[in-house]
Write a protein that holds these residues in place. Structure first.
Motif, PDB file in Angstrom:
ATOM      1  N   TYR A 140       0.850  -1.185   0.000  1.00  0.00           N
ATOM      2  CA  TYR A 140       0.000   0.000   0.000  1.00  0.00           C
ATOM      3  C   TYR A 140       0.890   1.242   0.000  1.00  0.00           C
ATOM      4  O   TYR A 140       2.071   1.170   0.376  1.00  0.00           O
ATOM      5  N   PRO A 141       0.334   2.406  -0.357  1.00  0.00           N
ATOM      6  CA  PRO A 141       1.125   3.641  -0.279  1.00  0.00           C
ATOM      7  C   PRO A 141       1.480   3.991   1.166  1.00  0.00           C
ATOM      8  O   PRO A 141       0.877   3.481   2.117  1.00  0.00           O
ATOM      9  N   ALA A 142       2.447   4.867   1.317  1.00  0.00           N
ATOM     10  CA  ALA A 142       2.830   5.334   2.648  1.00  0.00           C
ATOM     11  C   ALA A 142       1.678   6.114   3.274  1.00  0.00           C
ATOM     12  O   ALA A 142       0.906   6.777   2.587  1.00  0.00           O
ATOM     13  N   PRO A 184       2.392  -0.385  -3.882  1.00  0.00           N
ATOM     14  CA  PRO A 184       0.941  -0.508  -4.003  1.00  0.00           C
ATOM     15  C   PRO A 184       0.523  -0.954  -5.398  1.00  0.00           C
ATOM     16  O   PRO A 184       1.292  -0.885  -6.350  1.00  0.00           O
ATOM     17  N   GLY A 185      -0.731  -1.413  -5.493  1.00  0.00           N
ATOM     18  CA  GLY A 185      -1.300  -1.721  -6.790  1.00  0.00           C
ATOM     19  C   GLY A 185      -1.890  -3.103  -6.889  1.00  0.00           C
ATOM     20  O   GLY A 185      -1.470  -4.035  -6.185  1.00  0.00           O
ATOM     21  N   ALA A 186      -2.897  -3.232  -7.762  1.00  0.00           N
ATOM     22  CA  ALA A 186      -3.544  -4.515  -8.077  1.00  0.00           C
ATOM     23  C   ALA A 186      -4.057  -5.214  -6.825  1.00  0.00           C
ATOM     24  O   ALA A 186      -3.947  -6.435  -6.691  1.00  0.00           O
ATOM     25  N   SER A 187      -4.608  -4.431  -5.902  1.00  0.00           N
ATOM     26  CA  SER A 187      -5.177  -5.011  -4.673  1.00  0.00           C
ATOM     27  C   SER A 187      -4.165  -5.875  -3.924  1.00  0.00           C
ATOM     28  O   SER A 187      -4.485  -6.972  -3.462  1.00  0.00           O
ATOM     29  N   ALA A 213     -15.973   5.934  -0.256  1.00  0.00           N
ATOM     30  CA  ALA A 213     -14.572   5.825  -0.661  1.00  0.00           C
ATOM     31  C   ALA A 213     -13.936   4.585  -0.027  1.00  0.00           C
ATOM     32  O   ALA A 213     -14.402   4.081   1.000  1.00  0.00           O
ATOM     33  N   SER A 214     -12.852   4.111  -0.659  1.00  0.00           N
ATOM     34  CA  SER A 214     -12.024   3.071  -0.046  1.00  0.00           C
ATOM     35  C   SER A 214     -10.600   3.238  -0.561  1.00  0.00           C
ATOM     36  O   SER A 214     -10.384   3.905  -1.574  1.00  0.00           O
ATOM     37  N   PRO A 215      -9.619   2.613   0.111  1.00  0.00           N
ATOM     38  CA  PRO A 215      -8.239   2.678  -0.389  1.00  0.00           C
ATOM     39  C   PRO A 215      -8.011   1.906  -1.677  1.00  0.00           C
ATOM     40  O   PRO A 215      -6.928   1.985  -2.249  1.00  0.00           O
ATOM     41  N   GLY A 216      -9.009   1.156  -2.146  1.00  0.00           N
ATOM     42  CA  GLY A 216      -8.835   0.435  -3.398  1.00  0.00           C
ATOM     43  C   GLY A 216      -9.746  -0.769  -3.484  1.00  0.00           C
ATOM     44  O   GLY A 216     -10.268  -1.257  -2.468  1.00  0.00           O
ATOM     45  N   ARG A 244      -6.376   5.158  -4.678  1.00  0.00           N
ATOM     46  CA  ARG A 244      -5.071   4.508  -4.611  1.00  0.00           C
ATOM     47  C   ARG A 244      -4.463   4.765  -3.236  1.00  0.00           C
ATOM     48  O   ARG A 244      -3.578   5.598  -3.064  1.00  0.00           O
ATOM     49  N   GLY A 245      -5.006   4.085  -2.238  1.00  0.00           N
ATOM     50  CA  GLY A 245      -4.504   4.239  -0.887  1.00  0.00           C
ATOM     51  C   GLY A 245      -5.476   4.938   0.036  1.00  0.00           C
ATOM     52  O   GLY A 245      -6.411   5.630  -0.401  1.00  0.00           O
ATOM     53  N   ALA A 246      -5.241   4.754   1.348  1.00  0.00           N
ATOM     54  CA  ALA A 246      -6.154   5.311   2.346  1.00  0.00           C
ATOM     55  C   ALA A 246      -6.056   6.829   2.444  1.00  0.00           C
ATOM     56  O   ALA A 246      -7.074   7.507   2.625  1.00  0.00           O
ATOM     57  N   ALA A 247      -4.848   7.368   2.327  1.00  0.00           N
ATOM     58  CA  ALA A 247      -4.667   8.806   2.545  1.00  0.00           C
ATOM     59  C   ALA A 247      -5.523   9.656   1.596  1.00  0.00           C
ATOM     60  O   ALA A 247      -6.234  10.562   2.057  1.00  0.00           O
ATOM     61  N   PRO A 248      -5.489   9.431   0.271  1.00  0.00           N
ATOM     62  CA  PRO A 248      -6.334  10.255  -0.594  1.00  0.00           C
ATOM     63  C   PRO A 248      -7.823  10.009  -0.387  1.00  0.00           C
ATOM     64  O   PRO A 248      -8.637  10.926  -0.543  1.00  0.00           O
TER      65      PRO A 248
END
Length: 320
Positions: free
Chosen positions: A34-36, A65-68, A153-156, A182-186
């Motif tokens: 996952y992203p930082a 991160p990526g592709a679950s 929303a979700s992180p992905g 693409r991640g929890a932060a955004p």
């Protein structure tokens, strides 16, 4: 010939044992899929720092991160089984993805060495503070009065946060549209900003914004209330039963890691989980720490895979 075979096998085992005894001799790469900034990243960095002094080597966190989480999972599954590539693994890679994808680049049961569980932390249903509901009952009523008009929303795709809402929708008979990030932060940023009204958010990555009132917490998906949010009811207390949702984290390596290396990493992981810095972070973020054996970690992961299979099928979620 048979005697020579036994001698060669014995020499190989002796070499492996000697390698394990001197392990580690170089920095360890810790993959975070996952992203930082999210809960997985926070926990990995906290635990890695606590393990570092005893191991005597740097532990370098590498966000992929990526592709679950499949990108990170494939990297580790294909890594050399020498103990220098490990991974934070959560519900997605260990329990969900085998049900979400028709084909995976790895087998979660066979292509990894299970080192140990780290923690689990509940997910809380949060809304933007200006969203016109103050309780879970009001939220459900609003969703039912506005079918298909409410987004979350979700992180992905395939994240614990995504499937937590799908389970919630199943239990409440509501229709809420998924907006993956693409991640929890955004995702959290957009809920705070009002671009998306709601999401399930883990306490490890979101407690600070919850306590600051930047999001309103309606309910928490654990069996008991979180000490850090004592006034927030559980989903069951608020009227939604059989909907316990949490993210769990553990440490994996590639398959065929030498048993001595698995044992060393498991021992240092369990010590780290009992250390003061990790205990404090756990208390601050509502985590339940899970020290234990590799076998216990694998059993928990496979039980979660069995639990979520029917839920994912009922929700009709597919990622390929």
């Amino acid at each position: 010939m048979q005697r020579r075979h036994f001698l060669l096998a014995g020499a190989a085992l002796a070499a492996a044992g000697a390698h394990a005894q001197s392990y580690p001799e170089q920095p360890i790469r810790w993959i975070v899929p996952y992203p930082a900034g999210g809960g997985t990243d926070v926990l990995a960095r906290t635990v890695a720092e606590a393990m570092r002094p005893a191991l005597g080597q740097q532990i370098l966190v590498d966000n992929r991160p990526g592709a679950s989480t499949n990108i990170g999972g494939e990297l580790v599954a294909r890594a050399k089984p020498d103990g220098y590539t490990v991974m934070s693994a959560d519900n997605a890679i260990l329990a969900y993805n085998e049900h979400l994808f028709g084909k995976l680049p790895f087998n979660p049961e066979k292509d990894f060495s299970y080192i140990g569980a780290m923690a689990r932390f509940p997910l809380a249903l949060v809304v933007n503070p200006n969203f016109p509901v103050k309780t879970l009952k009001e939220f459900i009523a609003y969703a039912k009065a506005n079918p298909g008009k409410l987004n979350y929303a979700s992180p992905g795709n395939g994240s614990p946060h995504h499937l937590a809402m799908e389970l919630f929708k199943n239990r409440t008979g509501t229709y809420i549209t998924h907006i993956p990030y693409r991640g929890a932060a955004p995702a959290v940023q957009d809920v705070m900003g009002g671009q998306v009204p709601c999401m399930f958010l883990d306490l490890a990555g979101g407690l600070a914004v919850m306590q600051a009132g930047k999001v309103r917490v309606l309910a928490i998906g654990s069996a008991r209330r979180a000490p850090s949010l004592p006034n927030v009811p559980t989903l069951a207390e608020a009227g939604v039963s059989n909907a316990e949702v949490y993210a769990f984290q553990g440490l994996l390596g590639p398959a065929a890691l030498p048993e001595a290396i698995v044992a060393r990493l498991n021992s240092e992981l369990n010590k780290a989980l009992l250390s003061a810095p990790v205990q404090k972070r756990a208390a601050d973020y509502g985590m339940e720490l899970l020290p234990g054996t590799p076998a216990q970690f694998k059993a928990m992961a496979r039980a979660e895979a069995m639990r979520w299979g029917p839920i994912i099928k009922a929700a009709g979620v597919k990622l390929d």
